[in-house]
Design an enzyme around this catalytic site. Structure first.
Site, PDB file in Angstrom:
ATOM      1  CG  MET A  39       2.474   7.894  -4.961  1.00 56.28           C
ATOM      2  SD  MET A  39       1.644   8.085  -2.972  1.00 56.28           S
ATOM      3  CE  MET A  39       2.735   9.623  -2.736  1.00 56.28           C
ATOM      4  CG  HIS A  85      -3.219   1.181  -2.375  1.00 53.43           C
ATOM      5  ND1 HIS A  85      -1.507   0.940  -3.060  1.00 53.43           N
ATOM      6  CD2 HIS A  85      -4.059   0.323  -3.525  1.00 53.43           C
ATOM      7  CE1 HIS A  85      -1.115   0.630  -3.197  1.00 53.43           C
ATOM      8  NE2 HIS A  85      -2.748  -0.232  -3.748  1.00 53.43           N
ATOM      9  CG  LEU A 100      -2.181  -1.025   1.142  1.00 51.88           C
ATOM     10  CD1 LEU A 100      -2.710  -1.301   2.657  1.00 51.88           C
ATOM     11  CD2 LEU A 100      -2.786  -0.910  -0.064  1.00 51.88           C
ATOM     12  CG  HIS A 101       0.922   2.999  -3.392  1.00 49.22           C
ATOM     13  ND1 HIS A 101      -0.383   4.098  -3.331  1.00 49.22           N
ATOM     14  CD2 HIS A 101       1.104   2.688  -3.998  1.00 49.22           C
ATOM     15  CE1 HIS A 101      -0.248   3.640  -5.021  1.00 49.22           C
ATOM     16  NE2 HIS A 101      -0.002   2.594  -4.847  1.00 49.22           N
TER      17      HIS A 101
HETATM   18  P1  AMP Z   1      -3.617  -1.662  -7.348  1.00 45.08           P
HETATM   19  O1  AMP Z   1      -3.444  -2.313  -5.732  1.00 45.08           O
HETATM   20  O2  AMP Z   1      -2.186  -1.348  -7.458  1.00 45.08           O
HETATM   21  O3  AMP Z   1      -4.259  -3.056  -8.012  1.00 45.08           O
HETATM   22  O4  AMP Z   1      -4.593  -0.759  -6.920  1.00 45.08           O
HETATM   23  C1  AMP Z   1      -5.506  -1.350  -5.921  1.00 45.08           C
HETATM   24  C2  AMP Z   1      -6.189   0.529  -6.879  1.00 45.08           C
HETATM   25  O5  AMP Z   1      -5.522   1.836  -6.318  1.00 45.08           O
HETATM   26  C3  AMP Z   1      -7.065   0.707  -7.884  1.00 45.08           C
HETATM   27  O6  AMP Z   1      -8.362   1.079  -8.227  1.00 45.08           O
HETATM   28  C4  AMP Z   1      -5.716   1.591  -8.773  1.00 45.08           C
HETATM   29  O7  AMP Z   1      -5.994   2.605  -9.920  1.00 45.08           O
HETATM   30  C5  AMP Z   1      -5.723   2.444  -7.353  1.00 45.08           C
HETATM   31  N1  AMP Z   1      -4.208   3.426  -7.427  1.00 45.08           N
HETATM   32  C6  AMP Z   1      -2.681   2.927  -7.485  1.00 45.08           C
HETATM   33  N2  AMP Z   1      -2.113   3.740  -7.384  1.00 45.08           N
HETATM   34  C7  AMP Z   1      -2.552   5.405  -7.258  1.00 45.08           C
HETATM   35  C8  AMP Z   1      -2.534   5.632  -7.406  1.00 45.08           C
HETATM   36  N3  AMP Z   1      -1.309   6.531  -7.666  1.00 45.08           N
HETATM   37  N4  AMP Z   1      -3.486   7.235  -7.032  1.00 45.08           N
HETATM   38  C9  AMP Z   1      -4.266   6.324  -6.476  1.00 45.08           C
HETATM   39  N5  AMP Z   1      -5.611   5.767  -7.454  1.00 45.08           N
HETATM   40  C10 AMP Z   1      -4.241   4.683  -7.343  1.00 45.08           C
END
Ligand code: AMP
Length: 283
Positions: free
Chosen positions: A184, A37, A33-34
């Protein structure tokens, strides 16, 4: 915060909460996570009575096995981040819980899967559609939150939800960036300090392209300008830069009178695949 691993516990809990009149917001994640998320979590907490976040590295959406093997996993830190952000429930199933057998269903999204990520990552959106449908069916949320960073993923899920009548409100949330502008991403953890600073070029190129288009530069020149920025870069390789219609995600041409554009980019930095985009209204 409750951490739930089994579908047989998650579904009855969601149904019980809804029977009590509570609205549920869902944030699907693959962990590592960042703040991107967490921004989705914050919005869900504001808008919904109960926030469910999911933690599952979905094998079926990786078209590259090495990428799956190298995907960062930090479950303990993730749970702590969700807890301090105020998440109510984390659904963290195992691979066998989600895929007890090889899936047989294949989802075809028509033209939307032929472009951008769909073109370069065959099978990726099939896996995304499978896992998101399962999570929707298991958690039965009222709303689900997704990031604009994965714009095509959002459009695909929107189409799936409309066609299959999921009855879930989908929310698209803005991209959260590092101080140097880099979007991110969990994958950023794998960059060296030098890769991290070189990767700033991805967002810089989007900003330059946006300014150029606003001041009247034609599409082909803008694309060529961005491609030029990546020439002779040691550790960055441009996979694509495309100017597309924001809804259909199809490349726009002179004859289109589309004013709502998305500038989409994918690059390899030190062998790690990163994507970004920006939305632009030329009206
Ligand atoms: P992931 O864990 O990469 O599958 O991402 C989970 C959710 O977080 C997805 O809906 C991504 O689009 C969203 N997400 C990932 N990176 C960012 C970011 N930098 N800013 C906003 N939402 C993000």
């Amino acid at each position: 915060m409750e951490v739930i691993k089994y579908i047989s516990e998650m579904r009855p809990l969601s149904r019980k909460l809804k029977a009590e009149g509570k609205s549920i917001g869902l944030i699907p994640t693959m962990g590592a996570l960042h703040k991107g998320h967490l921004s989705l979590v914050e919005t869900s907490i504001r808008e919904s009575d109960i926030t469910i976040a999911t933690l599952f590295v979905n094998p079926t959406q990786f078209n590259n096995h090495e990428d799956f093997e190298n995907y960062p996993v930090s479950t303990d830190e993730d749970l702590e981040m969700f807890r301090s952000a105020g998440v109510d429930i984390v659904f963290a199933p195992s691979k066998d819980e989600m895929y007890p057998a090889e899936p047989t269903i294949k989802i075809h999204y028509g033209p939307l899967q032929e472009v951008l990520e769909g073109k370069y990552r065959p099978g990726h959106f099939n896996g995304v559609g499978l896992v998101v449908s399962k999570l929707f069916n298991i958690c039965e949320p009222d709303r689900a939150y997704f990031g604009q960073k994965d714009l095509q993923q959002f459009m695909i899920i929107k189409q799936l939800a409309e066609e299959l009548k999921f009855g879930i409100t989908l929310r698209l949330m803005p991209i959260i960036r590092e101080e140097n502008g880099l979007a991110m991403s969990s994958r950023n953890r794998r960059l060296s300090p030098s890769g991290y600073s070189q990767a700033a070029l991805i967002y810089q190129s989007l900003v330059k392209a946006e300014h150029a288009l606003k001041s009247g530069m034609i599409l082909e020149e803008t694309v060529a300008m961005v491609e030029d920025l990546f020439h002779n870069q040691e550790d960055i390789e441009l996979e694509y830069f495309e100017i597309v219609d924001m809804q259909s995600l199809r490349p726009i041409t002179h004859s289109d009178n589309s004013n709502e554009l998305a500038l989409c980019i994918a690059c390899y930095v030190e062998g790690i695949r990163l994507i970004d985009n920006t939305l632009l209204n030329l009206r």
